[in-house]
Motif scaffolding. Structure first.
Motif, short mmCIF file in Angstrom:
data_model
loop_
_atom_site.label_atom_id
_atom_site.label_comp_id
_atom_site.label_asym_id
_atom_site.label_seq_id
_atom_site.Cartn_x
_atom_site.Cartn_y
_atom_site.Cartn_z
N ALA A 1 0.83 -1.21 0.00
CA ALA A 1 0.00 0.00 0.00
C ALA A 1 0.87 1.26 0.00
O ALA A 1 0.53 2.26 -0.62
CB ALA A 1 -0.94 0.00 1.21
N ASP A 2 2.02 1.19 0.70
CA ASP A 2 2.92 2.36 0.77
C ASP A 2 3.41 2.81 -0.60
O ASP A 2 3.79 3.96 -0.78
CB ASP A 2 4.15 2.02 1.62
CG ASP A 2 3.80 1.95 3.09
OD1 ASP A 2 2.70 2.40 3.45
OD2 ASP A 2 4.63 1.43 3.87
N ASP A 3 3.49 1.86 -1.55
CA ASP A 3 4.07 2.16 -2.86
C ASP A 3 3.06 2.71 -3.86
O ASP A 3 3.43 3.03 -5.00
CB ASP A 3 4.67 0.87 -3.47
CG ASP A 3 5.91 0.43 -2.70
OD1 ASP A 3 6.55 1.29 -2.05
OD2 ASP A 3 6.24 -0.77 -2.75
N VAL A 4 1.78 2.84 -3.47
CA VAL A 4 0.76 3.05 -4.49
C VAL A 4 0.93 4.36 -5.27
O VAL A 4 0.83 4.39 -6.50
CB VAL A 4 -0.67 2.93 -3.89
CG1 VAL A 4 -0.96 4.04 -2.90
CG2 VAL A 4 -1.71 2.92 -4.99
N THR A 5 1.25 5.45 -4.55
CA THR A 5 1.37 6.75 -5.23
C THR A 5 2.50 6.71 -6.25
O THR A 5 2.33 7.08 -7.42
CB THR A 5 1.62 7.86 -4.20
OG1 THR A 5 0.52 7.87 -3.29
CG2 THR A 5 1.73 9.22 -4.88
N GLU A 6 3.65 6.24 -5.80
CA GLU A 6 4.81 6.17 -6.68
C GLU A 6 4.55 5.26 -7.88
O GLU A 6 4.89 5.58 -9.02
CB GLU A 6 6.02 5.67 -5.89
CG GLU A 6 7.31 5.86 -6.63
CD GLU A 6 8.46 6.15 -5.68
OE1 GLU A 6 9.55 6.44 -6.16
OE2 GLU A 6 8.23 6.07 -4.44
N ALA A 7 3.91 4.14 -7.62
CA ALA A 7 3.65 3.17 -8.68
C ALA A 7 2.71 3.75 -9.74
O ALA A 7 2.98 3.66 -10.94
CB ALA A 7 3.04 1.89 -8.08
N VAL A 8 1.62 4.38 -9.31
CA VAL A 8 0.65 4.93 -10.26
C VAL A 8 1.31 6.02 -11.10
O VAL A 8 1.15 6.07 -12.32
CB VAL A 8 -0.59 5.48 -9.52
CG1 VAL A 8 -1.49 6.25 -10.47
CG2 VAL A 8 -1.36 4.34 -8.87
N ARG A 9 2.08 6.89 -10.46
CA ARG A 9 2.74 7.98 -11.19
C ARG A 9 3.74 7.44 -12.21
O ARG A 9 3.81 7.93 -13.35
CB ARG A 9 3.46 8.94 -10.23
CG ARG A 9 2.47 9.80 -9.45
CD ARG A 9 3.18 10.72 -8.46
NE ARG A 9 2.20 11.44 -7.66
CZ ARG A 9 2.48 12.03 -6.51
NH1 ARG A 9 3.72 12.01 -6.01
NH2 ARG A 9 1.54 12.67 -5.85
N ALA A 10 4.50 6.43 -11.78
CA ALA A 10 5.53 5.88 -12.68
C ALA A 10 4.88 5.26 -13.91
O ALA A 10 5.32 5.47 -15.05
CB ALA A 10 6.36 4.84 -11.93
N VAL A 11 3.82 4.50 -13.71
CA VAL A 11 3.15 3.85 -14.83
C VAL A 11 2.50 4.90 -15.74
O VAL A 11 2.57 4.82 -16.98
CB VAL A 11 2.10 2.84 -14.32
CG1 VAL A 11 1.26 2.30 -15.47
CG2 VAL A 11 2.78 1.71 -13.56
N HIS A 12 1.88 5.90 -15.13
CA HIS A 12 1.22 6.97 -15.89
C HIS A 12 2.22 7.67 -16.82
O HIS A 12 1.93 7.93 -17.99
CB HIS A 12 0.61 7.97 -14.91
CG HIS A 12 -0.42 8.88 -15.51
ND1 HIS A 12 -0.14 10.14 -15.96
CD2 HIS A 12 -1.76 8.70 -15.73
CE1 HIS A 12 -1.24 10.70 -16.43
NE2 HIS A 12 -2.25 9.85 -16.30
N THR A 13 3.41 7.93 -16.29
CA THR A 13 4.45 8.59 -17.09
C THR A 13 4.97 7.65 -18.18
O THR A 13 5.14 8.05 -19.34
CB THR A 13 5.61 9.03 -16.17
OG1 THR A 13 5.08 9.88 -15.16
CG2 THR A 13 6.69 9.76 -16.96
N ALA A 14 5.18 6.40 -17.80
CA ALA A 14 5.78 5.44 -18.74
C ALA A 14 4.93 5.25 -19.99
O ALA A 14 5.45 5.01 -21.08
CB ALA A 14 6.00 4.09 -18.05
N PHE A 15 3.60 5.39 -19.85
CA PHE A 15 2.74 5.20 -21.01
C PHE A 15 2.38 6.52 -21.70
O PHE A 15 1.43 6.59 -22.49
CB PHE A 15 1.48 4.41 -20.62
CG PHE A 15 1.77 2.94 -20.49
CD1 PHE A 15 1.77 2.12 -21.63
CD2 PHE A 15 2.11 2.38 -19.27
CE1 PHE A 15 2.08 0.77 -21.52
CE2 PHE A 15 2.42 1.03 -19.17
CZ PHE A 15 2.40 0.22 -20.29
N GLY A 16 3.12 7.56 -21.37
CA GLY A 16 2.93 8.83 -22.07
C GLY A 16 1.59 9.48 -21.79
O GLY A 16 1.05 10.22 -22.61
#
Lengths: 423, 423
Positions: B392-407
């Motif tokens: 759960a602690d990783d959720v913000t970072e994970a969502v942002r990283a994926v959002h950026t990775a897919f442009g």
């Protein structure tokens, strides 16, 4: 099995505690072997809060939508009451006015009941449920729109359902122990009345007593449904309103039922009216066209020297402005001198069927007021009522004096007032 | 003349000011030449306040009475909204779910719509009125009892009415500008989606996006009713949800529609399950009998040395206790070693029909998480969705990283959130 209709006002179900207390009382009636139908008002101040909200979105809310809005109040209280009863282990079902078969005309905000078809209520109680019905509301015969019955409408709902279901009694639970010989807030020694006839109760309701509204008593009289007005806070017997004293309650018809007072009216005097046929008619036609409800009307004999007379009448203070405006428009055609408006008046009424056969009543009434130093400004009488208008300042002293003069005082200060007033 | 159904949530009509703002918007649609049917939720926190009252009178409120209670909320908001519209000089009539012909099954508190017979609504709009309908409520086919549709029910009411009236569009007004490529509260650079297919929207709704509920989108897809999700606070175009992009809105189908996340779930791992036929079935039968809704399920290959395997699944946190109790009862018969319960997890999902034809999507997704240092605990995929479970602690970072990775990142921080969330 006998059927009882009980009605609880807003002050009895003002909060969760009130609802639970009322639920216990209803379950007790069921345990005593009755079929029980309950009519309930909206909780405490709910209706006033909804009216306030309506005022915030629209200065003159439309009738149909206003009724849709207000009926939310009873929907909340009836559902909560049914839940509270089920929580005590008894079955209950709540019904809107429409579901209960309360059919009205189409006059929104002050609809009149024209029929009650309580098939669903009958089925529900025959299945062993306690039926909870929303007071104050119905559905219009044409258009199937939601309607409300106006102030005091929940009492009328209860009496109408009692009539349609052929109930043994309609119990109206309120925040006082019953109908008193005077307003207990004014007369500490007021006595609770054990039994009162429909006729005397109608006169009291017309004269300022607020325990039951005229319309509800009229409905009960028409269908001969005994009403038992009692407190939801105490377990005491209250006041029976019926044609004859109930069962073993052998009660003598009192000479005087009670003293009522009303400070909600104003007085208008039309000064210097030519004493010719048709003048009074012109005045009261103008008042009627303005939809003003007048109460007492007095015309003095005209002064022989001038041929002019004064006409006075009382009316609700709220309609004063409208009446004055309507009268001013007739000034030229009627030819009166001036208008006097006075809202510092009180009406005090003595009610009792016994006065028909007791010629001394009027004299005793006036003597009591005179001894108390209270001046009488207007007088009007019916067969079982005498009403006078006095200064508003004198009302407390006048009511107490009359109450004592007719031997109505209790030996103790028994009157108890429990809460606010419901709808 | 085209017909538009508009739905306004509780946050849009939270007070008198909100109701007046919404009334103006409705009148604008009418002035633009549309027939307008409006579905409205209860004001702001009304429903929660009623639920609280119910809890005070009964620990387990009965379904029928609970529905009667809750439906008072929409009755208030719809009547006020109709008044506000009339105050702007346009005709409006409000209708309960029952009056609007919303027919449901008899499952109180979470009824399903089985038919809509909107004859009164059709008559009302054909007479030139704006029709206001209570969301979230209906009447049961048998018994004619009042029912409610459960959370998100007002959206479903709107879509169902749009289908029954053959509306051009169902506009869902809310407190955000539309559906975003990620939760704007988490990803400042989230972009508003101009158009999304029903299928992608269904996957987003299943994966934690709260703008539209699954049930409502499913209904719209079945009857092919375009939904336009937009803000009641701004005048902007929102997100169209439909089979094909609307009219002149030529929009390319995006490879990826968005990233959703969900922190409302927990994970249970059943450790040391004998790898024999029927063991998993016994476990999930026990879970199903306890009425627990499971989401992702993963079974590892068994270790050859022991013949034992682990089975993990996710479920709503609120159902965790019930699931654990149900599983403990099967321990002896199934013969597993132990249970692990973990509620510190997040589910992150990538949704997009384009991933079917873009084999690199899964790799890019995992690389993005890896680069962000986020560990993956479970994986599950559908044809147009990949979901992973992380801490759960990783959720913000994970969502942002994926959002950026897919442009998906916008050039600006465009997302605006206006208020709370409605029903």
């Amino acid at each position: 099995m006998s059927l009882v209709v009980q009605k609880y006002g807003g002050s009895s179900v003002a909060d969760a505690e009130g609802i639970k207390r009322v639920a216990k009382r209803i379950v007790d009636a069921k345990k005593n072997g009755h079929q029980v139908v309950v009519v309930v008002s909206a909780m405490g101040d709910t209706t006033d809060e909804l009216i306030d909200l309506a005022g915030q979105v629209s200065p003159i809310p439309a009738g149909r939508e206003f009724d849709m809005l207000l009926t939310a109040g009873e929907r909340i209280s009836m559902a909560l009451l049914a839940m509270a009863i089920k929580n005590l282990g008894h079955e209950a079902q709540s019904f809107t006015g429409s579901q209960a078969g309360v059919i009205t005309d189409s006059v929104h905000n002050k609809a009149r009941i024209i029929d009650v078809t309580p098939g669903r209520i009958r089925d529900s109680i025959d299945e062993g449920n306690i039926a909870i019905v929303a007071g104050f509301q119905g559905v219009s015969q044409e258009g199937k729109n939601i309607t409300t019955l106006g102030r005091g409408g929940s009492d009328t709902t209860a009496v109408a359902l009692a009539a349609a279901l052929d109930a043994e009694v309609c119990e109206i639970y309120t925040d006082v122990d019953g109908v008193f010989t005077a307003d207990p807030r004014v007369v500490k020694k007021a006595r609770k009345i054990d039994w009162i006839s429909f006729e005397d109760m109608l006169e009291l309701a017309s004269s300022g007593s607020k325990v039951l509204l005229h319309r509800c008593v009229e409905y009960a009289r028409r269908y001969n449904i005994p009403i038992h007005v009692r407190s939801s806070f105490s377990g005491l017997q209250g006041t029976w309103v019926s044609n004859e004293p109930q069962g073993d309650r052998k009660v003598e018809q009192a000479i005087i039922s009670g003293v009522a007072h009303d400070t909600s009216e104003a007085k208008i005097t039309v000064v210097g009216v030519p004493d010719k046929p048709g003048e009074a008619a012109s005045i009261f036609r103008a008042i009627a066209d303005a939809e003003v409800n007048i109460d007492m009307v007095v015309q003095n004999v005209s002064a022989a020297s001038t041929g002019l007379t004064d006409i006075s009448f009382t009316l609700p203070k709220a309609e004063g402005r409208r009446a004055i405006d309507a009268l001013e428009k007739t000034r030229a055609s009627v030819g009166f001198d001036s208008l006097r408006y006075d809202d510092q008046i009180a009406k005090i009424s003595l009610v009792g069927a016994g006065m028909k056969t007791n010629p001394g009543v009027t004299a005793t009434f006036f003597e009591a007021l005179s001894d108390a130093g209270v001046n009488i400004e207007l007088i009007s009488t019916s067969e079982i009522r005498i009403s006078v208008v006095t200064r508003a300042d004198d009302v407390t002293e006048a009511v107490r004096a009359v109450h004592t003069a007719f031997g109505l005082d209790s030996d103790t200060d028994e009157a108890v007032v429990y809460g606010g007033t419901g709808r």
